[in-house]
Design a protein around this motif. Structure first.
Motif, PDB file in Angstrom:
ATOM      1  N   SER A  33       7.947   3.357   2.762  1.00 58.46           N
ATOM      2  CA  SER A  33       7.785   4.522   1.909  1.00 58.46           C
ATOM      3  C   SER A  33       8.549   4.325   0.613  1.00 58.46           C
ATOM      4  O   SER A  33       9.235   3.310   0.435  1.00 58.46           O
ATOM      5  CB  SER A  33       8.316   5.749   2.657  1.00 58.46           C
ATOM      6  N   ALA A  34       8.456   5.321  -0.274  1.00 55.69           N
ATOM      7  CA  ALA A  34       9.266   5.284  -1.493  1.00 55.69           C
ATOM      8  C   ALA A  34      10.748   5.366  -1.124  1.00 55.69           C
ATOM      9  O   ALA A  34      11.570   4.590  -1.596  1.00 55.69           O
ATOM     10  CB  ALA A  34       8.879   6.429  -2.422  1.00 55.69           C
ATOM     11  N   ARG A  66       5.953   0.209  -2.701  1.00 54.25           N
ATOM     12  CA  ARG A  66       4.960  -0.110  -3.749  1.00 54.25           C
ATOM     13  C   ARG A  66       5.345  -1.327  -4.571  1.00 54.25           C
ATOM     14  O   ARG A  66       4.482  -2.062  -5.030  1.00 54.25           O
ATOM     15  CB  ARG A  66       4.742   1.085  -4.658  1.00 54.25           C
ATOM     16  N   ASP A  70       1.520  -6.494  -3.209  1.00 59.00           N
ATOM     17  CA  ASP A  70       0.589  -6.553  -4.334  1.00 59.00           C
ATOM     18  C   ASP A  70      -0.632  -5.680  -4.055  1.00 59.00           C
ATOM     19  O   ASP A  70      -0.708  -5.015  -3.016  1.00 59.00           O
ATOM     20  CB  ASP A  70       0.202  -8.003  -4.652  1.00 59.00           C
ATOM     21  N   SER A  71      -1.580  -5.685  -4.953  1.00 60.32           N
ATOM     22  CA  SER A  71      -2.757  -4.817  -4.832  1.00 60.32           C
ATOM     23  C   SER A  71      -3.643  -5.182  -3.649  1.00 60.32           C
ATOM     24  O   SER A  71      -4.461  -4.376  -3.211  1.00 60.32           O
ATOM     25  CB  SER A  71      -3.572  -4.840  -6.126  1.00 60.32           C
TER      26      SER A  71
END
Length: 99
Positions: A33-34, A66, A70-71
């Protein structure tokens, strides 16, 4: 979407409180998580309530997720990758001890 998933997980775990589904079962807990500190803390408390078995080596909190993937979902942070591999190794060892 994320909130619905979180509520669904919470509901599933609450239903398990009145069962023995997790009693004396080895589990691994990962929160990505953040921040995640409160989520990990609450998940740990719930799993203790349902008598799941885990320790510090089979819990992993990945904060700032995040920036660590990567994407395509690949882990790009070396420290995170090492922590995940250590988690897997610890969990495998605990499961093997059961057999």
């Amino acid at each position: 979407m994320f909130f619905c998933l979180l509520v669904s997980l919470k509901n599933v775990l609450e239903w398990c409180v009145s069962t023995t589904v997790f009693s004396n079962k080895k589990v691994g807990l990962i929160t990505a998580s953040a921040s995640g500190e409160m989520g990990q803390e609450q998940l740990s408390l719930i799993m203790k309530t349902v008598e799941a078995k885990f320790d510090n080596d089979t819990q992993l909190l990945i904060q700032g997720i995040r920036g660590k993937i990567d994407s395509d979902g690949n882990i790009i942070d070396e420290n995170t990758l090492m922590n995940i591999l250590a988690f897997i190794k610890s969990f495998e060892k605990q499961v093997e001890e059961l057999n």
